[in-house]
Design a protein around this motif. Structure first.
Motif, PDB file in Angstrom:
ATOM      1  N   LYS A   1       9.892   2.323 -10.619  1.00  0.00           N
ATOM      2  CA  LYS A   1      10.035   3.309  -9.551  1.00  0.00           C
ATOM      3  C   LYS A   1      11.526   3.659  -9.369  1.00  0.00           C
ATOM      4  CE  LYS A   1       9.174   3.620  -4.647  1.00  0.00           C
ATOM      5  NZ  LYS A   1       8.637   2.927  -3.498  1.00  0.00           N
TER       6      LYS A   1
ATOM      7  N   TYR B   1      -1.696  -9.891  -9.474  1.00  0.00           N
ATOM      8  CA  TYR B   1      -1.212  -8.718  -8.750  1.00  0.00           C
ATOM      9  C   TYR B   1       0.279  -8.878  -8.421  1.00  0.00           C
ATOM     10  CZ  TYR B   1      -0.034  -6.070  -4.562  1.00  0.00           C
ATOM     11  OH  TYR B   1       0.624  -5.277  -3.654  1.00  0.00           O
TER      12      TYR B   1
ATOM     13  N   PHE C   1       6.674  -2.764 -11.181  1.00  0.00           N
ATOM     14  CA  PHE C   1       6.417  -1.460 -10.548  1.00  0.00           C
ATOM     15  C   PHE C   1       7.689  -0.975  -9.847  1.00  0.00           C
ATOM     16  CE2 PHE C   1       5.624   0.534  -6.404  1.00  0.00           C
ATOM     17  CZ  PHE C   1       5.098   1.758  -6.813  1.00  0.00           C
ATOM     18  N   LYS C   2       8.329  -1.878  -9.085  1.00  0.00           N
ATOM     19  CA  LYS C   2       9.532  -1.494  -8.335  1.00  0.00           C
ATOM     20  C   LYS C   2      10.658  -1.065  -9.278  1.00  0.00           C
ATOM     21  CE  LYS C   2       8.745  -4.089  -4.082  1.00  0.00           C
ATOM     22  NZ  LYS C   2       9.056  -5.288  -3.314  1.00  0.00           N
TER      23      LYS C   2
ATOM     24  N   GLN D   1      13.305   7.230  -9.916  1.00  0.00           N
ATOM     25  CA  GLN D   1      14.078   7.866  -8.845  1.00  0.00           C
ATOM     26  C   GLN D   1      15.479   8.236  -9.343  1.00  0.00           C
ATOM     27  OE1 GLN D   1      13.502   4.875  -5.853  1.00  0.00           O
ATOM     28  NE2 GLN D   1      11.899   6.040  -4.800  1.00  0.00           N
TER      29      GLN D   1
ATOM     30  N   LEU E   1      -0.854  -1.743 -11.293  1.00  0.00           N
ATOM     31  CA  LEU E   1      -0.699  -2.401  -9.996  1.00  0.00           C
ATOM     32  C   LEU E   1      -1.924  -2.159  -9.122  1.00  0.00           C
ATOM     33  CD1 LEU E   1       1.507  -3.909  -8.184  1.00  0.00           C
ATOM     34  CD2 LEU E   1       1.846  -1.691  -7.122  1.00  0.00           C
TER      35      LEU E   1
ATOM     36  N   LEU F   1       0.941  10.810  -9.994  1.00  0.00           N
ATOM     37  CA  LEU F   1       1.490   9.879  -9.008  1.00  0.00           C
ATOM     38  C   LEU F   1       0.907  10.165  -7.623  1.00  0.00           C
ATOM     39  CD1 LEU F   1       5.265   9.768 -10.063  1.00  0.00           C
ATOM     40  CD2 LEU F   1       3.506   8.068 -10.494  1.00  0.00           C
ATOM     41  N   ALA F   2       0.629  11.450  -7.354  1.00  0.00           N
ATOM     42  CA  ALA F   2       0.048  11.818  -6.053  1.00  0.00           C
ATOM     43  C   ALA F   2      -1.327  11.172  -5.876  1.00  0.00           C
ATOM     44  CB  ALA F   2      -0.058  13.330  -5.942  1.00  0.00           C
TER      45      ALA F   2
ATOM     46  N   ALA G   1      -3.892   4.455  -2.948  1.00  0.00           N
ATOM     47  CA  ALA G   1      -3.292   3.307  -2.241  1.00  0.00           C
ATOM     48  C   ALA G   1      -3.513   3.426  -0.737  1.00  0.00           C
ATOM     49  CB  ALA G   1      -1.803   3.223  -2.558  1.00  0.00           C
ATOM     50  N   LYS G   2      -3.411   4.669  -0.219  1.00  0.00           N
ATOM     51  CA  LYS G   2      -3.609   4.870   1.228  1.00  0.00           C
ATOM     52  C   LYS G   2      -5.063   4.616   1.622  1.00  0.00           C
ATOM     53  CE  LYS G   2       0.385   7.535   2.369  1.00  0.00           C
ATOM     54  NZ  LYS G   2       1.019   8.828   2.388  1.00  0.00           N
TER      55      LYS G   2
ATOM     56  N   LEU H   1       3.172   3.014  -1.678  1.00  0.00           N
ATOM     57  CA  LEU H   1       3.816   3.012  -2.995  1.00  0.00           C
ATOM     58  C   LEU H   1       5.061   3.901  -3.017  1.00  0.00           C
ATOM     59  CD1 LEU H   1       0.746   3.128  -5.423  1.00  0.00           C
ATOM     60  CD2 LEU H   1       1.899   1.138  -4.459  1.00  0.00           C
TER      61      LEU H   1
ATOM     62  N   VAL I   1       4.187  -6.522  -9.148  1.00  0.00           N
ATOM     63  CA  VAL I   1       4.926  -5.792  -8.098  1.00  0.00           C
ATOM     64  C   VAL I   1       6.363  -5.471  -8.547  1.00  0.00           C
ATOM     65  CG1 VAL I   1       5.797  -5.907  -5.716  1.00  0.00           C
ATOM     66  CG2 VAL I   1       3.485  -6.711  -6.223  1.00  0.00           C
TER      67      VAL I   1
ATOM     68  N   LEU J   1       6.118   5.218 -14.841  1.00  0.00           N
ATOM     69  CA  LEU J   1       5.806   4.861 -13.450  1.00  0.00           C
ATOM     70  C   LEU J   1       4.309   5.004 -13.181  1.00  0.00           C
ATOM     71  CD1 LEU J   1       6.670   4.011 -10.617  1.00  0.00           C
ATOM     72  CD2 LEU J   1       7.275   6.376 -10.124  1.00  0.00           C
TER      73      LEU J   1
ATOM     74  N   PHE K   1       0.819  -1.214   0.000  1.00  0.00           N
ATOM     75  CA  PHE K   1       0.000   0.000   0.000  1.00  0.00           C
ATOM     76  C   PHE K   1       0.852   1.263   0.000  1.00  0.00           C
ATOM     77  CE2 PHE K   1      -3.019  -3.101   1.881  1.00  0.00           C
ATOM     78  CZ  PHE K   1      -4.007  -2.992   0.916  1.00  0.00           C
TER      79      PHE K   1
ATOM     80  N   ASN L   1      -0.853   7.525  -5.122  1.00  0.00           N
ATOM     81  CA  ASN L   1      -0.441   7.382  -3.722  1.00  0.00           C
ATOM     82  C   ASN L   1      -1.629   7.483  -2.777  1.00  0.00           C
ATOM     83  OD1 ASN L   1       2.048   6.849  -2.670  1.00  0.00           O
ATOM     84  ND2 ASN L   1       2.382   8.929  -1.929  1.00  0.00           N
TER      85      ASN L   1
ATOM     86  N   LEU M   1       5.262   7.117  -3.648  1.00  0.00           N
ATOM     87  CA  LEU M   1       5.238   7.960  -4.852  1.00  0.00           C
ATOM     88  C   LEU M   1       5.078   9.444  -4.517  1.00  0.00           C
ATOM     89  CD1 LEU M   1       2.893   5.781  -7.115  1.00  0.00           C
ATOM     90  CD2 LEU M   1       5.378   5.837  -7.113  1.00  0.00           C
TER      91      LEU M   1
ATOM     92  N   SER N   1       1.939   1.982 -11.998  1.00  0.00           N
ATOM     93  CA  SER N   1       1.220   2.174 -10.719  1.00  0.00           C
ATOM     94  C   SER N   1      -0.258   1.922 -10.928  1.00  0.00           C
ATOM     95  CB  SER N   1       1.399   3.609 -10.197  1.00  0.00           C
ATOM     96  OG  SER N   1       2.739   3.915 -10.072  1.00  0.00           O
TER      97      SER N   1
END
Lengths: 89, 241
Positions: free
Chosen positions: B32, B21, B28-29, B36, B54, B111-112, B118-119, A85, B25, B47, A83, B115, A87, B51
């Motif tokens: 990412k 899924y 995605f990593k 970065q 994913l 991306l925000a 996901a939260k 990520l 992963v 990305l 969860f 994020n 990002l 995302s």
């Protein structure tokens, strides 16, 4: 000459009769009387005993099976997800 | 039609979607890490793409898992006559949330946003797992109670049988005594089940996993004693036949 031919044919007839008598299968009578099956060769099903004790016994067996079915269900173990990520801008 | 699926079919769907899924992963990593390292528009776009994939796969797997729990509860409700349906309604709410999240994941533009989604998912997933543990415990308790009730019926039948017999031989007297002795275990089973029942009330306020484990311990103890009593009854029946 005609006599020779006649005796040859006669010899052939004799030979034919001889071999035919040899080829006949001797019949042997069976030492027992064959019985025709009127029912299945399996034993008839065992009579199911009835009565309160047999009923209780059957019920207890069912309960025993229910207990055995109560093994812990691992399908509920929640899977792990990603969860965070990471990002953030 | 999806509504006709059994809990096992949903579980199989979940296994499939969870594998899907998991396969996303690592990609995605990788993306990412690339982003970065390079911080370019291209890596950012890539990305966002992975995302999105994913998150969609994550939502699908969580959704299948939630459907499995919900259907399992519905099936158990039918069999065990479990009366309360608030949990079912709450699971339904989570299914609705997941449907909306699926739409959000399909239209992510930054991306925000990814994020944040996901939260949100994390918060809801915690609720879903709590409800999954709760469902597991509810079904375990109800099943053990049902087995215990069924065993009680057999005890009554045995008592009736013994009281109806005129015979007073040693076999009958011993059977009566054994039946009476098994009452101690019966009381202990009641205690285990009542303890499990009161632990169940803690769901919602404390950790689902720990609570479910404690309940399972009580259930296992109850089942072990139920088996002892059952063996005792079987022995009585065998001796009287």
């Amino acid at each position: 000459m005609a006599l020779l031919a006649l005796s040859f044919v006669f010899a052939l007839v004799l030979l034919f009769l001889y071999f035919q008598s040899k080829s006949e299968v001797p019949t042997v009578s069976l030492p027992f009387v064959e019985e025709k099956l009127t029912a299945t060769p399996f034993p008839s099903p065992t009579t199911i005993p009835s009565g309160p004790l047999y009923e209780i016994e059957a019920d207890l067996k069912m309960i025993e099976k229910d207990i055995d079915k109560m093994k812990e269900d691992t399908r509920f173990t929640p899977p792990e997800f990603l969860f965070d990520l990471g990002l953030e801008p | 039609m999806a509504a006709d699926k059994t809990s096992q079919q949903y579980y199989e769907d979940f296994l499939k979607s969870f594998r899907q899924y998991q396969s996303l992963v690592e990609p995605f990593k990788t993306k990412k890490s690339q982003h970065q390292a390079f911080q370019s528009v291209t890596t950012q776009a890539e990305l966002l793409g992975v995302s999105q994939e994913l998150l969609k796969a994550e939502i699908k797997a969580i959704s299948d898992y939630t459907h499995f729990v919900k259907t399992y509860l519905a099936e158990a409700t039918q069999i065990l006559n479990y009366q309360e349906n608030y949990l079912y309604v709450k699971l339904d709410d989570e299914v609705t949330f997941l449907k909306l999240s699926e739409q959000k994941a399909s239209s992510l533009s930054s991306l925000a946003e990814a994020n944040s989604l996901a939260k949100d998912l994390e918060t809801h997933y915690q609720r879903i797992t709590q409800m999954a543990y709760q469902t597991k415990s509810i079904v375990e308790i109800a099943s053990a109670q049902k087995i215990f009730t069924n065993l009680g019926v057999e005890r009554e039948k045995l008592e009736k049988y013994l009281s109806e017999q005129d015979q007073q031989g040693s076999q009958f007297l011993a059977a009566k005594e054994k039946l009476s002795a098994l009452e101690t275990e019966t009381k202990e089973i009641k205690e285990n089940l009542s303890q499990a029942e009161s632990l169940k009330r803690g769901f919602g306020s404390s950790g689902g996993k720990n609570l479910a484990e404690k309940i399972r311990t009580e259930i296992d103890e109850a089942l072990s004693k139920i088996k002892q009593v059952l063996t005792g009854y079987q022995n009585i029946v065998f001796s009287l036949k």
